[in-house]
Design a protein around this motif. Structure first.
Motif, PDB file in Angstrom:
ATOM      1  N   ILE A  21      12.566 -12.467 -17.289  1.00 63.99           N
ATOM      2  CA  ILE A  21      12.807 -11.031 -17.099  1.00 63.99           C
ATOM      3  C   ILE A  21      14.259 -10.695 -17.427  1.00 63.99           C
ATOM      4  O   ILE A  21      14.545  -9.697 -18.101  1.00 63.99           O
ATOM      5  CB  ILE A  21      12.433 -10.596 -15.671  1.00 63.99           C
ATOM      6  CG1 ILE A  21      10.921 -10.724 -15.461  1.00 63.99           C
ATOM      7  CG2 ILE A  21      12.905  -9.167 -15.393  1.00 63.99           C
ATOM      8  CD1 ILE A  21      10.474 -10.614 -14.008  1.00 63.99           C
ATOM      9  N   ARG A  22      15.175 -11.534 -16.945  1.00 67.04           N
ATOM     10  CA  ARG A  22      16.600 -11.315 -17.195  1.00 67.04           C
ATOM     11  C   ARG A  22      16.870 -11.257 -18.704  1.00 67.04           C
ATOM     12  O   ARG A  22      17.513 -10.320 -19.191  1.00 67.04           O
ATOM     13  CB  ARG A  22      17.412 -12.451 -16.553  1.00 67.04           C
ATOM     14  CG  ARG A  22      18.891 -12.401 -16.867  1.00 67.04           C
ATOM     15  CD  ARG A  22      19.654 -13.555 -16.256  1.00 67.04           C
ATOM     16  NE  ARG A  22      19.381 -14.865 -16.816  1.00 67.04           N
ATOM     17  CZ  ARG A  22      19.769 -15.282 -18.025  1.00 67.04           C
ATOM     18  NH1 ARG A  22      20.429 -14.477 -18.831  1.00 67.04           N
ATOM     19  NH2 ARG A  22      19.488 -16.515 -18.438  1.00 67.04           N
ATOM     20  N   ASN A  61      14.782 -10.497  -3.536  1.00 69.67           N
ATOM     21  CA  ASN A  61      14.691  -9.082  -3.192  1.00 69.67           C
ATOM     22  C   ASN A  61      15.757  -8.282  -3.946  1.00 69.67           C
ATOM     23  O   ASN A  61      15.464  -7.220  -4.520  1.00 69.67           O
ATOM     24  CB  ASN A  61      14.843  -8.896  -1.684  1.00 69.67           C
ATOM     25  CG  ASN A  61      14.581  -7.479  -1.254  1.00 69.67           C
ATOM     26  OD1 ASN A  61      13.537  -6.915  -1.546  1.00 69.67           O
ATOM     27  ND2 ASN A  61      15.542  -6.899  -0.554  1.00 69.67           N
ATOM     28  N   ARG A  62      16.989  -8.795  -3.986  1.00 67.57           N
ATOM     29  CA  ARG A  62      18.067  -8.117  -4.721  1.00 67.57           C
ATOM     30  C   ARG A  62      17.787  -8.105  -6.220  1.00 67.57           C
ATOM     31  O   ARG A  62      18.026  -7.102  -6.898  1.00 67.57           O
ATOM     32  CB  ARG A  62      19.416  -8.780  -4.436  1.00 67.57           C
ATOM     33  CG  ARG A  62      19.954  -8.399  -3.056  1.00 67.57           C
ATOM     34  CD  ARG A  62      21.344  -8.936  -2.846  1.00 67.57           C
ATOM     35  NE  ARG A  62      21.187 -10.342  -2.463  1.00 67.57           N
ATOM     36  CZ  ARG A  62      22.178 -11.187  -2.289  1.00 67.57           C
ATOM     37  NH1 ARG A  62      23.418 -10.818  -2.476  1.00 67.57           N
ATOM     38  NH2 ARG A  62      21.953 -12.431  -1.929  1.00 67.57           N
ATOM     39  N   ILE A  63      17.279  -9.210  -6.738  1.00 70.17           N
ATOM     40  CA  ILE A  63      16.937  -9.285  -8.167  1.00 70.17           C
ATOM     41  C   ILE A  63      15.872  -8.252  -8.500  1.00 70.17           C
ATOM     42  O   ILE A  63      15.978  -7.523  -9.495  1.00 70.17           O
ATOM     43  CB  ILE A  63      16.472 -10.711  -8.537  1.00 70.17           C
ATOM     44  CG1 ILE A  63      17.660 -11.677  -8.497  1.00 70.17           C
ATOM     45  CG2 ILE A  63      15.785 -10.731  -9.907  1.00 70.17           C
ATOM     46  CD1 ILE A  63      17.284 -13.145  -8.540  1.00 70.17           C
ATOM     47  N   SER A  64      14.855  -8.159  -7.665  1.00 69.64           N
ATOM     48  CA  SER A  64      13.785  -7.187  -7.864  1.00 69.64           C
ATOM     49  C   SER A  64      14.345  -5.762  -7.927  1.00 69.64           C
ATOM     50  O   SER A  64      13.987  -4.984  -8.813  1.00 69.64           O
ATOM     51  CB  SER A  64      12.763  -7.310  -6.725  1.00 69.64           C
ATOM     52  OG  SER A  64      11.843  -6.265  -6.757  1.00 69.64           O
ATOM     53  N   LYS A  65      15.229  -5.447  -6.999  1.00 70.41           N
ATOM     54  CA  LYS A  65      15.816  -4.097  -6.965  1.00 70.41           C
ATOM     55  C   LYS A  65      16.717  -3.846  -8.169  1.00 70.41           C
ATOM     56  O   LYS A  65      16.610  -2.808  -8.824  1.00 70.41           O
ATOM     57  CB  LYS A  65      16.601  -3.886  -5.669  1.00 70.41           C
ATOM     58  CG  LYS A  65      15.702  -3.739  -4.451  1.00 70.41           C
ATOM     59  CD  LYS A  65      16.414  -3.180  -3.249  1.00 70.41           C
ATOM     60  CE  LYS A  65      17.314  -4.189  -2.598  1.00 70.41           C
ATOM     61  NZ  LYS A  65      17.863  -3.729  -1.316  1.00 70.41           N
ATOM     62  N   PRO A  70       8.780  -4.984  -9.811  1.00 69.73           N
ATOM     63  CA  PRO A  70       8.110  -5.193  -8.524  1.00 69.73           C
ATOM     64  C   PRO A  70       8.336  -6.622  -8.019  1.00 69.73           C
ATOM     65  O   PRO A  70       8.274  -7.580  -8.802  1.00 69.73           O
ATOM     66  CB  PRO A  70       6.634  -4.952  -8.833  1.00 69.73           C
ATOM     67  CG  PRO A  70       6.635  -4.098 -10.065  1.00 69.73           C
ATOM     68  CD  PRO A  70       7.848  -4.544 -10.852  1.00 69.73           C
ATOM     69  N   PHE A  71       8.618  -6.754  -6.739  1.00 64.94           N
ATOM     70  CA  PHE A  71       8.858  -8.050  -6.109  1.00 64.94           C
ATOM     71  C   PHE A  71       7.735  -9.025  -6.432  1.00 64.94           C
ATOM     72  O   PHE A  71       7.978 -10.182  -6.766  1.00 64.94           O
ATOM     73  CB  PHE A  71       9.017  -7.853  -4.596  1.00 64.94           C
ATOM     74  CG  PHE A  71       9.465  -9.071  -3.850  1.00 64.94           C
ATOM     75  CD1 PHE A  71      10.775  -9.485  -3.890  1.00 64.94           C
ATOM     76  CD2 PHE A  71       8.570  -9.789  -3.074  1.00 64.94           C
ATOM     77  CE1 PHE A  71      11.213 -10.604  -3.192  1.00 64.94           C
ATOM     78  CE2 PHE A  71       8.987 -10.902  -2.367  1.00 64.94           C
ATOM     79  CZ  PHE A  71      10.310 -11.318  -2.433  1.00 64.94           C
ATOM     80  N   LYS A  72       6.508  -8.539  -6.370  1.00 66.65           N
ATOM     81  CA  LYS A  72       5.340  -9.400  -6.599  1.00 66.65           C
ATOM     82  C   LYS A  72       5.300  -9.968  -8.013  1.00 66.65           C
ATOM     83  O   LYS A  72       4.718 -11.021  -8.245  1.00 66.65           O
ATOM     84  CB  LYS A  72       4.037  -8.654  -6.294  1.00 66.65           C
ATOM     85  CG  LYS A  72       3.707  -7.537  -7.267  1.00 66.65           C
ATOM     86  CD  LYS A  72       2.383  -6.894  -6.936  1.00 66.65           C
ATOM     87  CE  LYS A  72       2.006  -5.832  -7.927  1.00 66.65           C
ATOM     88  NZ  LYS A  72       1.842  -6.292  -9.290  1.00 66.65           N
ATOM     89  N   ASP A  73       5.953  -9.313  -8.958  1.00 64.45           N
ATOM     90  CA  ASP A  73       5.957  -9.787 -10.342  1.00 64.45           C
ATOM     91  C   ASP A  73       6.804 -11.043 -10.538  1.00 64.45           C
ATOM     92  O   ASP A  73       6.751 -11.652 -11.612  1.00 64.45           O
ATOM     93  CB  ASP A  73       6.439  -8.690 -11.289  1.00 64.45           C
ATOM     94  CG  ASP A  73       5.413  -7.590 -11.472  1.00 64.45           C
ATOM     95  OD1 ASP A  73       4.329  -7.671 -10.876  1.00 64.45           O
ATOM     96  OD2 ASP A  73       5.711  -6.623 -12.210  1.00 64.45           O
ATOM     97  N   LEU A  74       7.540 -11.439  -9.525  1.00 67.43           N
ATOM     98  CA  LEU A  74       8.342 -12.658  -9.599  1.00 67.43           C
ATOM     99  C   LEU A  74       7.532 -13.902  -9.226  1.00 67.43           C
ATOM    100  O   LEU A  74       8.028 -15.011  -9.323  1.00 67.43           O
ATOM    101  CB  LEU A  74       9.570 -12.542  -8.687  1.00 67.43           C
ATOM    102  CG  LEU A  74      10.501 -11.355  -8.974  1.00 67.43           C
ATOM    103  CD1 LEU A  74      11.629 -11.328  -7.946  1.00 67.43           C
ATOM    104  CD2 LEU A  74      11.035 -11.389 -10.388  1.00 67.43           C
TER     105      LEU A  74
END
Length: 80
Positions: A21-22, A61-65, A70-74
């Protein structure tokens, strides 16, 4: 010769997903580190499969934000 990963399959999945994602968003390790208030060295260590450093739930959580995903996508859809 490449060393084996120190983490579990689920840890490596999450690390790879965050990295994917990054990169897809054009964000460097340094920029991600700045965004989530961690050292560049830590982010590099997490992405190095032979290093013991791992993301924890607060990091994720911080990465998601910060990456606006979405958090679940991790995580995988089903357990590994």
């Amino acid at each position: 010769m490449q060393k084996e990963s120190i983490g579990t399959d689920i840890e490596q999945f999450v690390i790879n997903k965050v990295k994917e994602i990054r990169i897809s968003k054009g964000i460097s390790q340094a920029k991600l580190a700045h965004m989530i208030e961690l050292s560049v060295g830590f982010v590099g260590n997490v992405e190095n499969p032979t290093h013991i450093a791992k993301w924890n739930l607060n990091h994720l959580n911080r990465i998601s934000k910060e990456l606006n995903v979405p958090f679940k996508d991790l995580f995988p859809e089903k357990g590994i």
